[in-house]
Design a protein around this motif. Structure first.
Motif, mmCIF file in Angstrom:
data_model
loop_
_atom_site.group_PDB
_atom_site.id
_atom_site.type_symbol
_atom_site.label_atom_id
_atom_site.label_comp_id
_atom_site.label_asym_id
_atom_site.label_seq_id
_atom_site.Cartn_x
_atom_site.Cartn_y
_atom_site.Cartn_z
ATOM 1 N N VAL A 123 -4.591 -4.251 13.493
ATOM 2 C CA VAL A 123 -3.626 -3.159 13.393
ATOM 3 C C VAL A 123 -4.348 -1.892 12.940
ATOM 4 O O VAL A 123 -5.028 -1.882 11.915
ATOM 5 C CB VAL A 123 -2.501 -3.494 12.398
ATOM 6 C CG1 VAL A 123 -1.594 -2.287 12.183
ATOM 7 C CG2 VAL A 123 -1.682 -4.676 12.907
ATOM 8 N N PHE A 124 -4.207 -0.832 13.751
ATOM 9 C CA PHE A 124 -4.693 0.485 13.359
ATOM 10 C C PHE A 124 -3.518 1.183 12.668
ATOM 11 O O PHE A 124 -2.548 1.571 13.317
ATOM 12 C CB PHE A 124 -5.180 1.256 14.584
ATOM 13 C CG PHE A 124 -6.382 0.626 15.228
ATOM 14 C CD1 PHE A 124 -7.650 0.837 14.714
ATOM 15 C CD2 PHE A 124 -6.244 -0.206 16.336
ATOM 16 C CE1 PHE A 124 -8.767 0.240 15.295
ATOM 17 C CE2 PHE A 124 -7.356 -0.808 16.926
ATOM 18 C CZ PHE A 124 -8.620 -0.584 16.400
ATOM 19 N N ALA A 125 -3.603 1.280 11.342
ATOM 20 C CA ALA A 125 -2.456 1.655 10.518
ATOM 21 C C ALA A 125 -2.465 3.137 10.162
ATOM 22 O O ALA A 125 -3.327 3.588 9.401
ATOM 23 C CB ALA A 125 -2.459 0.813 9.239
ATOM 24 N N PRO A 126 -1.493 3.915 10.681
ATOM 25 C CA PRO A 126 -1.435 5.343 10.342
ATOM 26 C C PRO A 126 -0.982 5.555 8.898
ATOM 27 O O PRO A 126 -0.081 4.881 8.400
ATOM 28 C CB PRO A 126 -0.383 5.893 11.313
ATOM 29 C CG PRO A 126 -0.206 4.840 12.355
ATOM 30 C CD PRO A 126 -0.482 3.546 11.679
ATOM 31 N N SER A 127 -1.606 6.513 8.244
ATOM 32 C CA SER A 127 -1.264 6.875 6.868
ATOM 33 C C SER A 127 0.088 7.577 6.835
ATOM 34 O O SER A 127 0.658 7.952 7.871
ATOM 35 C CB SER A 127 -2.338 7.801 6.304
ATOM 36 O OG SER A 127 -2.349 9.023 7.047
ATOM 37 N N ASN A 128 0.605 7.778 5.629
ATOM 38 C CA ASN A 128 1.847 8.539 5.480
ATOM 39 C C ASN A 128 1.722 9.949 6.057
ATOM 40 O O ASN A 128 2.634 10.449 6.708
ATOM 41 C CB ASN A 128 2.231 8.619 3.999
ATOM 42 C CG ASN A 128 2.775 7.304 3.469
ATOM 43 O OD1 ASN A 128 3.092 6.394 4.246
ATOM 44 N ND2 ASN A 128 2.874 7.182 2.163
ATOM 45 N N ALA A 129 0.580 10.585 5.812
ATOM 46 C CA ALA A 129 0.359 11.939 6.345
ATOM 47 C C ALA A 129 0.371 11.932 7.869
ATOM 48 O O ALA A 129 0.867 12.869 8.504
ATOM 49 C CB ALA A 129 -0.962 12.490 5.821
ATOM 50 N N ALA A 130 -0.163 10.868 8.451
ATOM 51 C CA ALA A 130 -0.176 10.747 9.914
ATOM 52 C C ALA A 130 1.248 10.668 10.456
ATOM 53 O O ALA A 130 1.580 11.304 11.474
ATOM 54 C CB ALA A 130 -0.969 9.511 10.331
ATOM 55 N N PHE A 131 2.107 9.908 9.797
ATOM 56 C CA PHE A 131 3.500 9.812 10.235
ATOM 57 C C PHE A 131 4.235 11.136 10.055
ATOM 58 O O PHE A 131 5.028 11.543 10.916
ATOM 59 C CB PHE A 131 4.224 8.698 9.480
ATOM 60 C CG PHE A 131 4.202 7.383 10.213
ATOM 61 C CD1 PHE A 131 5.067 7.139 11.274
ATOM 62 C CD2 PHE A 131 3.304 6.393 9.859
ATOM 63 C CE1 PHE A 131 5.044 5.939 11.964
ATOM 64 C CE2 PHE A 131 3.265 5.187 10.546
ATOM 65 C CZ PHE A 131 4.139 4.952 11.602
ATOM 66 N N THR A 132 3.977 11.823 8.969
ATOM 67 C CA THR A 132 4.610 13.121 8.734
ATOM 68 C C THR A 132 4.244 14.098 9.843
ATOM 69 O O THR A 132 5.100 14.834 10.363
ATOM 70 C CB THR A 132 4.171 13.688 7.364
ATOM 71 O OG1 THR A 132 4.589 12.787 6.336
ATOM 72 C CG2 THR A 132 4.785 15.053 7.116
ATOM 73 N N ASP A 186 0.844 -1.196 0.000
ATOM 74 C CA ASP A 186 0.000 0.000 0.000
ATOM 75 C C ASP A 186 0.880 1.248 0.000
ATOM 76 O O ASP A 186 1.616 1.502 0.954
ATOM 77 C CB ASP A 186 -0.911 -0.016 1.230
ATOM 78 C CG ASP A 186 -1.996 1.048 1.183
ATOM 79 O OD1 ASP A 186 -1.751 2.130 0.615
ATOM 80 O OD2 ASP A 186 -3.088 0.805 1.726
ATOM 81 N N ALA A 187 0.796 2.042 -1.054
ATOM 82 C CA ALA A 187 1.645 3.232 -1.179
ATOM 83 C C ALA A 187 1.413 4.221 -0.045
ATOM 84 O O ALA A 187 2.340 4.943 0.354
ATOM 85 C CB ALA A 187 1.382 3.916 -2.520
ATOM 86 N N ASP A 188 0.200 4.266 0.505
ATOM 87 C CA ASP A 188 -0.106 5.214 1.575
ATOM 88 C C ASP A 188 0.345 4.703 2.942
ATOM 89 O O ASP A 188 0.217 5.403 3.936
ATOM 90 C CB ASP A 188 -1.605 5.517 1.608
ATOM 91 C CG ASP A 188 -1.919 6.746 2.459
ATOM 92 O OD1 ASP A 188 -1.108 7.704 2.441
ATOM 93 O OD2 ASP A 188 -2.965 6.748 3.149
ATOM 94 N N LEU A 189 0.887 3.490 2.991
ATOM 95 C CA LEU A 189 1.401 2.946 4.247
ATOM 96 C C LEU A 189 2.909 2.716 4.175
ATOM 97 O O LEU A 189 3.469 1.954 4.964
ATOM 98 C CB LEU A 189 0.683 1.628 4.590
ATOM 99 C CG LEU A 189 -0.826 1.708 4.835
ATOM 100 C CD1 LEU A 189 -1.393 0.334 5.171
ATOM 101 C CD2 LEU A 189 -1.167 2.709 5.944
ATOM 102 N N SER A 190 3.580 3.394 3.247
ATOM 103 C CA SER A 190 5.017 3.183 3.093
ATOM 104 C C SER A 190 5.803 3.647 4.322
ATOM 105 O O SER A 190 6.803 3.034 4.695
ATOM 106 C CB SER A 190 5.528 3.885 1.833
ATOM 107 O OG SER A 190 5.288 5.280 1.889
ATOM 108 N N ASN A 191 5.346 4.707 4.971
ATOM 109 C CA ASN A 191 6.017 5.155 6.191
ATOM 110 C C ASN A 191 5.812 4.145 7.321
ATOM 111 O O ASN A 191 6.728 3.901 8.114
ATOM 112 C CB ASN A 191 5.487 6.522 6.629
ATOM 113 C CG ASN A 191 6.001 7.649 5.754
ATOM 114 O OD1 ASN A 191 6.957 7.479 5.012
ATOM 115 N ND2 ASN A 191 5.350 8.801 5.824
ATOM 116 N N LEU A 192 4.624 3.573 7.390
ATOM 117 C CA LEU A 192 4.369 2.541 8.392
ATOM 118 C C LEU A 192 5.276 1.336 8.139
ATOM 119 O O LEU A 192 5.871 0.787 9.073
ATOM 120 C CB LEU A 192 2.903 2.111 8.356
ATOM 121 C CG LEU A 192 2.528 0.911 9.245
ATOM 122 C CD1 LEU A 192 2.795 1.217 10.712
ATOM 123 C CD2 LEU A 192 1.062 0.528 9.043
#
Length: 316
Positions: free
Chosen positions: A68-77, A41-47
């Motif tokens: 698993v509650f998976a944070p998006s890339n924006a969430a990690f940023t 999933d491209a939006d979970l690359s930071n995860l």
């Protein structure tokens, strides 16, 4: 000739079905693990990068039944910016591992099974070596976790559990985090944050004098107190009285779980006064004025302490 035609047709049909079935078997995808789905999933690359850095890839590839509650890339940023990290590599591995584990439940919970209340994550804070951190899920309007993170996509099914996407990284909850997250403690929060009070929010968010054990009165408990004192609202409680009352509900330097409570236990509070806990007929607290409060919920584990809910405000 007709028999030969029928035989040829049968052979053709059998061959077609055989090839079709064989092709359909080839088309069936092998179920993916949580780690594999996050990797795709491209939006979970930071995860995915965080999981790799923290050494949790094998955990989320293993057989099991996780949520698993998976944070998006924006969430990690946003998480990195909020905590002063230039990038993921700046986050200490030990801290990152616990934060990630705070997004994982040990059982598979589909969206239809989610209810309002507390669950335990796989993370541990510094307050307890035996009790995992609590997570408060509120389904009143969508699904919100610890009052911080909202579920944005549900039921991404994996071979070893399920993924739900969230829009914020779920940090390790403090006593204040859980007080703010549960709407049943809104009166307590209002009292703690009154502008003439000490910085209770700062104290109960930190580690000085921690761990804390907080006996937290519910909204109904505060309403009952105002009736008892014949006061119109919390703002009418004198500052000195309110400060003493609030400190009387906190035990500093101890993470007292329900399993640690014994009958006729005398407790010294942050305020300096004492109260007695009895366990006959349920856990009850008798305050300095001989008033009795029932403990109605226990062991909300925080990173710097534990909360137990009570149905009557204690008075020193």
């Amino acid at each position: 000739m007709k028999k030969l035609f029928k035989l040829s047709a049968f052979v053709f049909l059998f061959g077609f079905l055989f090839v079709s079935c064989d092709e359909s078997r080839d088309d069936v995808e092998t179920p993916k693990t949580i780690y594999e789905l996050a990797s795709m999933d491209a939006d979970l690359s930071n995860l995915k990068a965080a999981i790799d850095k923290a050494g949790l890839a094998s955990t989320l590839r293993a057989s099991g039944s996780f949520t698993v509650f998976a944070p998006s890339n924006a969430a990690f940023t946003q998480f990195l910016a909020d905590n002063g990290f230039a990038n993921l590599n700046d986050v200490p591995n030990a801290a990152l591992k616990e934060i990630l584990l705070n997004h994982v439940l040990s059982n598979k919970v589909m969206a239809a099974q989610v209810t309002t209340g507390y669950v335990s994550t796989l993370a541990k804070g510094n307050a307890s070596s035996s009790k995992n951190l609590s997570m408060f899920i509120n389904t009143a309007s969508g699904v919100k976790i610890n009052g911080i993170s909202t579920v944005t996509k549900t039921d991404i099914t994996a071979s070893n559990g399920v993924i739900h996407k969230v829009d914020k990284v779920i940090g390790l909850p403090t006593v204040v985090t859980h007080a703010l997250a549960n709407p049943n403690f809104s009166s307590l929060v209002s009292a703690l944050t009154r502008n003439d009070m000490p910085d209770f929010a700062g104290i109960l968010s930190g580690t000085t004098n921690s761990p804390f054990t907080v006996f937290a009165p519910t909204n109904a408990a505060f309403s009952s107190l105002l009736t008892e004192l014949n006061l119109p609202n919390l703002a009418a409680v004198p500052a000195a009285t309110l400060e003493n009352v609030l400190k009387y509900h906190v035990v500093a330097g101890a993470n007292v779980l329900s399993t640690d409570i014994t009958n006729n236990m005398n407790v010294t509070t942050f305020q300096g006064g004492t109260f007695k806990i009895t366990t006959t007929g349920g856990v009850k607290i008798t305050d300095a004025n001989n008033r009795v409060s029932n403990v109605i919920a226990t062991d909300v584990q925080c990173s710097n302490g534990v909360i137990h809910a009570i149905d009557k405000v204690l008075l020193p």
